[in-house]
Design a protein around this motif. Structure first.
Motif, mmCIF file in Angstrom:
data_model
loop_
_atom_site.group_PDB
_atom_site.id
_atom_site.type_symbol
_atom_site.label_atom_id
_atom_site.label_comp_id
_atom_site.label_asym_id
_atom_site.label_seq_id
_atom_site.Cartn_x
_atom_site.Cartn_y
_atom_site.Cartn_z
ATOM 1 N N PHE A 17 41.554 51.788 64.737
ATOM 2 C CA PHE A 17 41.678 50.498 65.238
ATOM 3 C C PHE A 17 43.006 49.942 65.117
ATOM 4 N N ILE A 18 43.303 48.901 66.330
ATOM 5 C CA ILE A 18 44.729 48.560 66.430
ATOM 6 C C ILE A 18 44.255 46.944 66.354
ATOM 7 N N ALA A 19 45.223 46.407 65.218
ATOM 8 C CA ALA A 19 44.928 45.013 64.803
ATOM 9 C C ALA A 19 46.112 44.240 65.518
ATOM 10 N N PRO A 20 45.758 43.471 66.493
ATOM 11 C CA PRO A 20 46.801 42.623 67.489
ATOM 12 C C PRO A 20 47.799 42.003 66.683
ATOM 13 N N ASN A 21 47.130 41.168 65.561
ATOM 14 C CA ASN A 21 48.104 40.172 64.876
ATOM 15 C C ASN A 21 49.124 41.019 64.038
ATOM 16 N N ASP A 22 48.864 41.875 63.515
ATOM 17 C CA ASP A 22 49.478 42.876 62.526
ATOM 18 C C ASP A 22 50.634 43.811 63.640
ATOM 19 N N LEU A 23 50.070 44.068 64.595
ATOM 20 C CA LEU A 23 50.906 44.966 65.586
ATOM 21 C C LEU A 23 51.966 43.832 66.314
ATOM 22 N N ALA A 24 51.687 42.639 66.423
ATOM 23 C CA ALA A 24 52.636 41.584 66.920
ATOM 24 C C ALA A 24 53.735 41.309 65.955
ATOM 25 N N GLN A 25 53.264 41.267 64.652
ATOM 26 C CA GLN A 25 54.186 40.943 63.485
ATOM 27 C C GLN A 25 55.130 42.037 63.431
ATOM 28 N N ALA A 26 54.648 43.395 63.437
ATOM 29 C CA ALA A 26 55.467 44.595 63.256
ATOM 30 C C ALA A 26 56.486 44.741 64.357
ATOM 31 N N MET A 27 56.121 44.110 65.718
ATOM 32 C CA MET A 27 57.207 44.313 66.607
ATOM 33 C C MET A 27 58.136 43.087 67.040
ATOM 34 N N LEU A 46 45.356 52.105 72.960
ATOM 35 C CA LEU A 46 43.633 52.099 73.008
ATOM 36 C C LEU A 46 43.474 53.102 74.050
ATOM 37 N N ARG A 47 44.298 53.435 74.933
ATOM 38 C CA ARG A 47 44.090 54.483 76.157
ATOM 39 C C ARG A 47 44.460 55.770 75.521
ATOM 40 N N VAL A 55 37.951 60.362 68.312
ATOM 41 C CA VAL A 55 37.161 58.744 67.418
ATOM 42 C C VAL A 55 37.347 57.999 68.376
ATOM 43 N N ALA A 56 36.640 56.732 68.282
ATOM 44 C CA ALA A 56 36.426 55.516 68.880
ATOM 45 C C ALA A 56 37.824 54.771 68.862
ATOM 46 N N ALA A 57 38.043 54.145 69.863
ATOM 47 C CA ALA A 57 39.284 53.208 69.761
ATOM 48 C C ALA A 57 38.668 51.776 69.553
ATOM 49 N N GLY A 58 39.428 50.977 68.533
ATOM 50 C CA GLY A 58 38.826 49.731 68.151
ATOM 51 C C GLY A 58 39.934 48.696 68.057
ATOM 52 N N THR A 59 39.636 47.495 68.413
ATOM 53 C CA THR A 59 40.341 46.295 68.281
ATOM 54 C C THR A 59 39.720 44.941 68.199
#
Length: 97
Positions: A17-27, A46-47, A55-59
């Motif tokens: 799972f990619i968490a967009p808000n967490d990733l944005a903060q980390a970036m 995700l790609r 595994v399944a990609a999630g967000t």
């Protein structure tokens, strides 16, 4: 994101799972999950997850983003229940009026 290829190989994981808000903060883009650099990183991640075939990609997925994420191979779409409540309430009020 740097370790996706290794993470998807771990046994007994069903979803990465990619968490967009967490990733944005980390970036360095706190509160900006739609920032072009963040969106690009999410899409690429995700790609890569989907391409693993293991595994399944999630967000997180707003209602207007479903098609985008499905095209990227995402199969676990998390939607905040607020979107359903607001949509349902609007539809109900429109039908009552």
């Amino acid at each position: 994101l740097e370790n996706i290829d290794e993470i998807v190989q771990v046994e007994h994981i069903d979803v990465v799972f990619i968490a967009p808000n967490d990733l944005a903060q980390a970036m360095g883009f706190q509160g900006q999950p739609e920032h072009p650099e963040v969106a690009s990183a999410i899409d690429e991640g995700l790609r890569r997850i989907a391409a693993s075939g293991k595994v399944a990609a999630g967000t997180n997925c707003a209602p207007g983003s479903v098609e985008r994420f499905l095209e990227l191979g995402t199969r676990f779409l998390y939607v905040n229940y607020d979107a359903f409540i607001v949509s349902g309430a609007k539809n109900y009020l429109n039908s009552v009026r």
